[in-house]
Design an enzyme around this catalytic site. Structure first.
Site, PDB file in Angstrom:
ATOM      1  N   GLY A 126      33.217  43.546  42.961  1.00 15.14           N
ATOM      2  CA  GLY A 126      34.166  42.948  43.894  1.00 15.14           C
ATOM      3  C   GLY A 126      34.248  41.434  43.846  1.00 15.14           C
ATOM      4  N   ASN A 175      36.947  37.434  48.376  1.00 14.13           N
ATOM      5  CA  ASN A 175      37.940  37.074  49.409  1.00 14.13           C
ATOM      6  C   ASN A 175      38.134  38.170  50.466  1.00 14.13           C
ATOM      7  OD1 ASN A 175      39.147  38.685  47.484  1.00 14.13           O
ATOM      8  ND2 ASN A 175      41.130  37.661  47.622  1.00 14.13           N
ATOM      9  N   PRO A 183      28.949  43.701  45.184  1.00 15.09           N
ATOM     10  CA  PRO A 183      29.813  42.683  45.789  1.00 15.09           C
ATOM     11  C   PRO A 183      29.672  41.369  45.020  1.00 15.09           C
ATOM     12  CG  PRO A 183      28.101  43.461  47.347  1.00 15.09           C
ATOM     13  CD  PRO A 183      27.747  43.984  45.984  1.00 15.09           C
ATOM     14  N   GLU A 233      28.353  37.749  44.666  1.00 18.40           N
ATOM     15  CA  GLU A 233      27.126  37.198  45.252  1.00 18.40           C
ATOM     16  C   GLU A 233      27.462  36.161  46.330  1.00 18.40           C
ATOM     17  OE1 GLU A 233      28.183  35.594  42.630  1.00 18.40           O
ATOM     18  OE2 GLU A 233      27.674  33.504  43.052  1.00 18.40           O
ATOM     19  N   THR A 265      37.253  36.875  33.915  1.00 20.15           N
ATOM     20  CA  THR A 265      36.216  37.898  34.105  1.00 20.15           C
ATOM     21  C   THR A 265      36.765  39.264  33.697  1.00 20.15           C
ATOM     22  OG1 THR A 265      35.252  36.637  35.921  1.00 20.15           O
ATOM     23  CG2 THR A 265      34.627  38.942  35.783  1.00 20.15           C
ATOM     24  N   LEU A 297      33.927  52.473  25.659  1.00 17.07           N
ATOM     25  CA  LEU A 297      35.021  53.413  25.948  1.00 17.07           C
ATOM     26  C   LEU A 297      34.984  53.923  27.394  1.00 17.07           C
ATOM     27  CD1 LEU A 297      35.311  55.284  22.554  1.00 17.07           C
ATOM     28  CD2 LEU A 297      36.891  53.636  23.538  1.00 17.07           C
ATOM     29  N   GLU A 345      41.871  44.675  38.831  1.00 21.11           N
ATOM     30  CA  GLU A 345      42.719  43.987  39.814  1.00 21.11           C
ATOM     31  C   GLU A 345      42.415  42.509  39.681  1.00 21.11           C
ATOM     32  OE1 GLU A 345      45.013  45.124  41.534  1.00 21.11           O
ATOM     33  OE2 GLU A 345      44.668  47.275  41.694  1.00 21.11           O
ATOM     34  N   CYS A 398      44.792  37.136  46.138  1.00 24.12           N
ATOM     35  CA  CYS A 398      45.227  37.279  44.747  1.00 24.12           C
ATOM     36  C   CYS A 398      46.735  37.375  44.591  1.00 24.12           C
ATOM     37  CB  CYS A 398      44.572  38.510  44.148  1.00 24.12           C
ATOM     38  SG  CYS A 398      44.836  39.975  45.161  1.00 24.12           S
ATOM     39  N   LYS A 424      51.110  42.812  33.176  1.00 25.19           N
ATOM     40  CA  LYS A 424      50.636  41.797  32.219  1.00 25.19           C
ATOM     41  C   LYS A 424      49.145  41.491  32.442  1.00 25.19           C
ATOM     42  CE  LYS A 424      54.253  38.888  32.829  1.00 25.19           C
ATOM     43  NZ  LYS A 424      55.260  37.855  32.535  1.00 25.19           N
ATOM     44  N   GLY A 456      46.381  42.787  35.508  1.00 22.90           N
ATOM     45  CA  GLY A 456      45.572  43.981  35.741  1.00 22.90           C
ATOM     46  C   GLY A 456      45.972  45.205  34.961  1.00 22.90           C
ATOM     47  N   GLU A 490      45.366  50.484  42.492  1.00 23.63           N
ATOM     48  CA  GLU A 490      44.581  50.908  43.646  1.00 23.63           C
ATOM     49  C   GLU A 490      45.571  51.365  44.715  1.00 23.63           C
ATOM     50  OE1 GLU A 490      41.805  47.457  44.238  1.00 23.63           O
ATOM     51  OE2 GLU A 490      40.340  48.901  43.498  1.00 23.63           O
TER      52      GLU A 490
HETATM   53  P1  NDP Z   1      35.312  36.418  39.484  1.00 20.39           P
HETATM   54  O1  NDP Z   1      36.168  36.907  38.399  1.00 20.39           O
HETATM   55  O2  NDP Z   1      34.561  35.161  39.294  1.00 20.39           O
HETATM   56  O3  NDP Z   1      34.223  37.535  39.871  1.00 20.39           O
HETATM   57  C1  NDP Z   1      34.600  38.866  40.233  1.00 20.39           C
HETATM   58  C2  NDP Z   1      33.355  39.741  40.213  1.00 20.39           C
HETATM   59  O4  NDP Z   1      32.953  39.971  38.861  1.00 20.39           O
HETATM   60  C3  NDP Z   1      32.161  39.125  40.919  1.00 20.39           C
HETATM   61  O5  NDP Z   1      31.431  40.139  41.568  1.00 20.39           O
HETATM   62  C4  NDP Z   1      31.386  38.542  39.742  1.00 20.39           C
HETATM   63  O6  NDP Z   1      30.033  38.323  40.031  1.00 20.39           O
HETATM   64  C5  NDP Z   1      31.578  39.621  38.706  1.00 20.39           C
HETATM   65  N1  NDP Z   1      31.361  39.180  37.333  1.00 20.39           N
HETATM   66  C6  NDP Z   1      31.426  37.927  36.824  1.00 20.39           C
HETATM   67  N2  NDP Z   1      31.194  37.938  35.489  1.00 20.39           N
HETATM   68  C7  NDP Z   1      30.980  39.233  35.139  1.00 20.39           C
HETATM   69  C8  NDP Z   1      30.704  39.907  33.906  1.00 20.39           C
HETATM   70  N3  NDP Z   1      30.605  39.247  32.753  1.00 20.39           N
HETATM   71  N4  NDP Z   1      30.569  41.258  33.928  1.00 20.39           N
HETATM   72  C9  NDP Z   1      30.698  41.944  35.083  1.00 20.39           C
HETATM   73  N5  NDP Z   1      30.944  41.373  36.280  1.00 20.39           N
HETATM   74  C10 NDP Z   1      31.100  40.028  36.315  1.00 20.39           C
HETATM   75  O7  NDP Z   1      36.269  36.348  40.751  1.00 20.39           O
HETATM   76  P2  NDP Z   1      35.991  35.716  42.175  1.00 20.39           P
HETATM   77  O8  NDP Z   1      34.879  36.451  42.831  1.00 20.39           O
HETATM   78  O9  NDP Z   1      35.919  34.235  42.030  1.00 20.39           O
HETATM   79  O10 NDP Z   1      37.343  36.128  42.955  1.00 20.39           O
HETATM   80  C11 NDP Z   1      38.523  35.426  42.819  1.00 20.39           C
HETATM   81  C12 NDP Z   1      39.433  36.067  41.785  1.00 20.39           C
HETATM   82  O11 NDP Z   1      39.634  37.433  42.107  1.00 20.39           O
HETATM   83  C13 NDP Z   1      40.802  35.453  41.749  1.00 20.39           C
HETATM   84  O12 NDP Z   1      41.221  35.282  40.424  1.00 20.39           O
HETATM   85  C14 NDP Z   1      41.672  36.483  42.438  1.00 20.39           C
HETATM   86  O13 NDP Z   1      43.018  36.423  42.063  1.00 20.39           O
HETATM   87  C15 NDP Z   1      41.017  37.748  42.048  1.00 20.39           C
HETATM   88  N6  NDP Z   1      41.342  38.798  42.998  1.00 20.39           N
HETATM   89  C16 NDP Z   1      42.176  39.816  42.610  1.00 20.39           C
HETATM   90  C17 NDP Z   1      42.569  40.783  43.514  1.00 20.39           C
HETATM   91  C18 NDP Z   1      43.448  41.918  43.108  1.00 20.39           C
HETATM   92  O14 NDP Z   1      43.405  42.966  43.764  1.00 20.39           O
HETATM   93  N7  NDP Z   1      44.270  41.796  42.081  1.00 20.39           N
HETATM   94  C19 NDP Z   1      42.116  40.743  44.911  1.00 20.39           C
HETATM   95  C20 NDP Z   1      41.205  39.674  45.195  1.00 20.39           C
HETATM   96  C21 NDP Z   1      40.860  38.725  44.270  1.00 20.39           C
HETATM   97  P3  NDP Z   1      29.619  36.868  40.545  1.00 20.39           P
HETATM   98  O15 NDP Z   1      30.375  36.616  41.809  1.00 20.39           O
HETATM   99  O16 NDP Z   1      28.183  36.960  40.772  1.00 20.39           O
HETATM  100  O17 NDP Z   1      30.005  35.921  39.455  1.00 20.39           O
END
Ligand code: NDP
Length: 487
Positions: free
Chosen positions: A149, A152, A176, A178, A231, A243, A249, A283, A454, A457, A461
């Protein structure tokens, strides 16, 4: 510490600590007070969560669908009963104002559990007449799913993944962000209280490495990530290597197009909701607001006036409408983009700097900001800021604005304001975005599928569509006659 959980993780129905994992803190962004200290899961802890999920999933999948639904409905009821407490926790963890968390976080999570709880016994297959013989299809769970997750909407994101996954008979291990680790643990407690067998919903804390271990683990069948595009690219690549099925998202830079016949007051409301709700950390935000030149100045004047009514302050005060950004990193990033906008020559209509809240001098507050005369190639118009920074761009021509709206690698959402219903549909039909609104913005009822085109995602969901991403179809051919063979 006023929000310290019993331990960092929730595995197989109980709190578990991993004292050797990397320590991290959760802070209240309005004060920077440390509200909890946790540890990232080490490899053994992640593996234990997956092992618990694997065992529990067999029991859960064999549970009759009505009972599965009843558990999800009970969890929704408990979320609603504890909405006040959960909203305060979410406000502490994210800094979002309580006036929002009371209605948008645990409450929307409850709706999601209700929706999918109601669907469990409708997940049927089909009968296919083959002329004598026949085939049937069964909808089966995938197994153990991993959810990762963003920060936000922490409990909402956990529910958006857990509800469809569990409705289909899967187990889930959820990590979640961190930055906001707390509310998912409460959800795990509530699930147990609602009657969910231990191990069906587990929470492990940690950073990207924990996410990556979940993605690459042999016993995880599917990964659902909510996060940024970079990410998403990493997680999808790793999932592809193994696979794994994925739902992504991701981020956006969505257009909100306001035609000259739009109701300006409603359009201003939508632009506010599309940029300043949750301090802009949404987002699907419509951060590129295209306004027809003939109404642009009237729109900007009213927008500035109404933005002046925003109440920045103590997030726990129900009168507060804008809280701090979630973290120092996000605060620095957003302030950086405000400077970039000014340096790029955009016209500052309001905001543009950090905000001072006298009673909360350490808080990560910034002013809701509007730039006008923004050009398509400016960084504030092309990059996801994830803060309260609105870019207003001009347009005169319908075909031109559609082309400009689509000229981005993102495709999460889009909105159109016009009183001309044919134009509204004509424009929406051409917009490359997974979630669109006509004459409103950012409403995401659980019955409506949500997801991106594009780079924003893959998969969807919510809605019936989500079922496709948490189940698989088994086809069974039933021979009613003899079997012929060549010899
Ligand atoms: P991040 O992409 O930084 O992180 C998302 C999650 O992925 C976090 O739990 C993160 O852990 C984890 N993560 C990071 N690197 C890896 C990896 N290599 N492998 C597996 N998991 C990983 O996003 P943010 O948390 O900063 O959230 C903001 C972003 O999320 C924005 O771009 C926003 O648009 C998007 N978002 C999209 C939504 C949608 O439904 N389309 C809804 C809400 C937000 P850690 O936090 O520890 O780095």
């Amino acid at each position: 510490m006023r929000a310290q959980p019993k331990a960092s993780h929730f595995i197989n129905g109980t709190y578990v600590e991993s004292p050797n994992g990397k320590a991290f803190q959760s802070i209240y962004p309005a004060t920077t007070e440390v509200i909890a200290e946790l540890h990232s899961a080490d490899e053994a802890t992640v593996d234990a969560a997956i092992a618990a999920a694997k065992e529990a999933q067999k029991v859960w999948a064999a549970t009759d669908p009505i009972t599965r639904g009843r558990v999800l409905l009970k969890a929704a009821e408990l979320l609603r009963e504890r909405n006040q407490e959960l909203s305060e926790l979410e406000t502490l963890d994210t800094g979002k104002p309580i006036q929002e968390t009371l209605v948008a976080d645990a409450a929307s999570g409850a709706e999601c559990l209700e929706y999918f709880g109601g669907l469990t016994s409708t997940l049927t297959g089909e009968y296919i007449d083959l002329g004598g013989s026949f085939a049937l299809t069964k909808r089966e769970p995938l197994g153990v799913c991993a959810g990762i997750g963003a920060w936000n909407y922490p409990i909402q994101i956990a529910c958006w993944k857990a509800a469809p996954a569990l409705a289909c008979g899967n187990a889930l291990v959820f990590k979640p962000s961190e930055v906001t680790p707390l509310s998912a643990l409460k959800l795990a407690e509530i699930m147990i209280e609602a009657g969910l067998p231990a191990g069906v919903f587990n929470v492990v804390q940690g950073f990207g490495d924990v996410g990556a271990r979940l993605v690459s683990h042999d016993d995880v069948a599917k990964v659902s990530l909510t996060g940024s595009v970079p990410t998403g690219a990493k997680v999808a690549a790793l999932a592809g290597e193994h696979l794994k099925k994925t739902t992504m998202e991701l981020g956006g830079k969505s257009p909100l197009i306001i035609f000259d016949d739009a109701d300006i007051e409603n359009a201003v409301s939508a632009a506010i909701n599309a940029n300043f709700y949750s301090t802009g950390q949404v987002c699907s935000n419509g951060t590129r607001v295209f306004v027809h030149t003939t109404i642009k100045e009237a729109f900007l004047a009213r927008l500035a006036e109404r933005t002046g009514n925003a109440v920045l302050g103590d997030p726990m005060d129900e009168a507060t409408s804008i809280g701090p950004l979630v973290s120092k990193a996000q605060f620095d990033k957003v302030l950086g983009y405000m400077k970039i906008g000014a340096d790029e020559g955009a016209r500052l209509i309001c905001g543009g700097d950090r905000a001072s809240v006298a009673s909360l001098p350490e808080g990560y507050f910034v002013q809701p900001t509007v730039f006008a005369d923004v050009k398509d190639d400016m960084r504030i118009a092309t990059e996801e800021i994830f803060g309260p920074v609105m870019s207003v761009l001009d347009f005169d021509d319908e075909a031109d604005v559609i082309a400009r709206a689509n000229d981005t690698a993102f495709g999460l959402a889009a909105g159109v304001f016009t009183k001309d219903i044919q134009r509204a549909h004509r424009v929406i039909d051409q917009l490359q975005a997974g979630t669109c609104w006509i004459n409103t913005y950012n409403l995401t009822p659980v019955a409506m599928p949500f997801g991106g085109y594009k780079k924003s995602g893959m998969g969807r969901e919510n809605g019936h569509a989500a079922i496709e991403y948490y189940s698989q179809i088994k086809s069974v051919y039933v021979e009613m006659g003899d079997v012929e063979a060549a010899f």
